[in-house]
Design a protein around this motif. Structure first.
Motif, PDB file in Angstrom:
ATOM      1  N   CYS A  84       0.829  -1.217   0.000  1.00  0.00           N
ATOM      2  CA  CYS A  84       0.000   0.000   0.000  1.00  0.00           C
ATOM      3  C   CYS A  84       0.854   1.254   0.000  1.00  0.00           C
ATOM      4  O   CYS A  84       0.417   2.314   0.405  1.00  0.00           O
ATOM      5  N   THR A 140       1.080  -1.051  -4.436  1.00  0.00           N
ATOM      6  CA  THR A 140      -0.307  -1.457  -4.239  1.00  0.00           C
ATOM      7  C   THR A 140      -0.689  -2.842  -4.741  1.00  0.00           C
ATOM      8  O   THR A 140      -0.573  -3.137  -5.938  1.00  0.00           O
ATOM      9  N   HIS A 165      -1.133   4.639  -0.593  1.00  0.00           N
ATOM     10  CA  HIS A 165      -0.290   5.223  -1.642  1.00  0.00           C
ATOM     11  C   HIS A 165       0.532   6.413  -1.140  1.00  0.00           C
ATOM     12  O   HIS A 165       0.813   7.354  -1.885  1.00  0.00           O
TER      13      HIS A 165
END
Ligand SMILES: [Zn+2]
Ligand SMILES: [Zn+2]
Length: 259
Positions: A8, A19, A226
């Motif tokens: 992530c 991700t 992110h």
């Protein structure tokens, strides 16, 4: 329906992975470098890969996945993405130059890689696990996804900037429990966030204000993903000082959600 976070981060380094999420044991949602931590047995169980958009941090490990498990599996792997994203994968990744065209191996009639076109608003039901593409706004064509299980729904935005159309759809989801939304940059990189069509904390605040008030009463839990490596702490601090009424936390590798 269980969702496990494989990666992530907005980048790599040490424990950071880009991700990817594992849904139960047979579906990937985005296929960044987090996929590389799965064992061979786990990799062999992947039947489906849903992709939000064509950027490398979200697709990097599809080629390695296919190459690793081909020959050990009978069933093909299906990559689900929009027409535009599939066209990019065909033209720029599986083109025999960057990587073999697994859509023509062992032969075009029964290839190891299947492509399935995802359309906005259409729901794909995989044994009771429902995937619906949501509109987002990014520098390349992109979608988010709503995942619906027996009890709850989870929305994952993928990469996006400010997007009114997304919130129209999110507000229609009655059993929304989790919202995973990106915040790639800190506030001092507002211009870069706008240019690259991502979010920074001030933009995130504007976006979350578009959630219907019933979602606040429902106690929808928000998770930030992110984060740019090296900026995670400042981004989360900038979000914390906004004093939003929602429960907001940083998304973590290996975190699991049950729907
Ligand atoms: Zn992107
Ligand atoms: Zn990205």
């Amino acid at each position: 329906m269980q969702i496990k976070i494989l990666g992530c981060s907005g980048g790599i380094g040490a424990e950071l992975r880009t991700t990817s999420m594992l849904v139960d044991d047979d579906i990937l949602l985005d296929a960044g470098t987090g996929v590389g931590d799965l064992s061979m047995d786990e990799l062999l169980m992947i039947d489906h890969v849903f992709i939000t958009h064509s950027h490398l941090d979200h697709i990097a490990f599809i080629p390695f996945l296919l190459d690793t498990v081909m020959g050990f599996r009978v069933k093909p792997i299906t990559v689900h993405a929009t027409k535009e994203t599939l066209a990019t994968l065909r033209a720029h990744i599986f083109n025999w130059k960057v990587w073999p065209d697994f859509n023509a191996i062992p032969d075009a009639a029964a290839p190891f890689l299947h492509y399935n076109e995802v359309r906005l608003g259409e729901t794909l039901d995989l044994d009771g696990r429902k995937f619906t593409a949501l509109p987002v706004s990014h520098i390349v064509p992109a979608v988010g996804y709503c995942l619906e299980g027996d009890q709850y729904s989870l929305v994952y935005t993928g990469d996006t900037t400010v997007c009114d159309a997304l919130w129209v759809e999110v507000n229609k989801i009655n059993n929304l429990k989790y919202l995973i939304i990106e915040t790639a940059f800190s506030n001092r990189e507002l211009e870069l966030a706008q240019l690259s069509k991502h979010l920074c904390p001030s933009m995130l605040t504007t976006e979350l204000a578009k959630l219907d008030s019933d979602k606040l009463i429902q106690r929808v839990e928000v998770f930030i993903t992110h984060l740019k490596p090296g900026e995670g702490e400042i981004i989360m601090h900038e979000i914390a000082v906004m004093n939003l009424t929602l429960a907001i936390d940083k998304l973590k590798k290996n975190q699991t959600f049950h729907l």
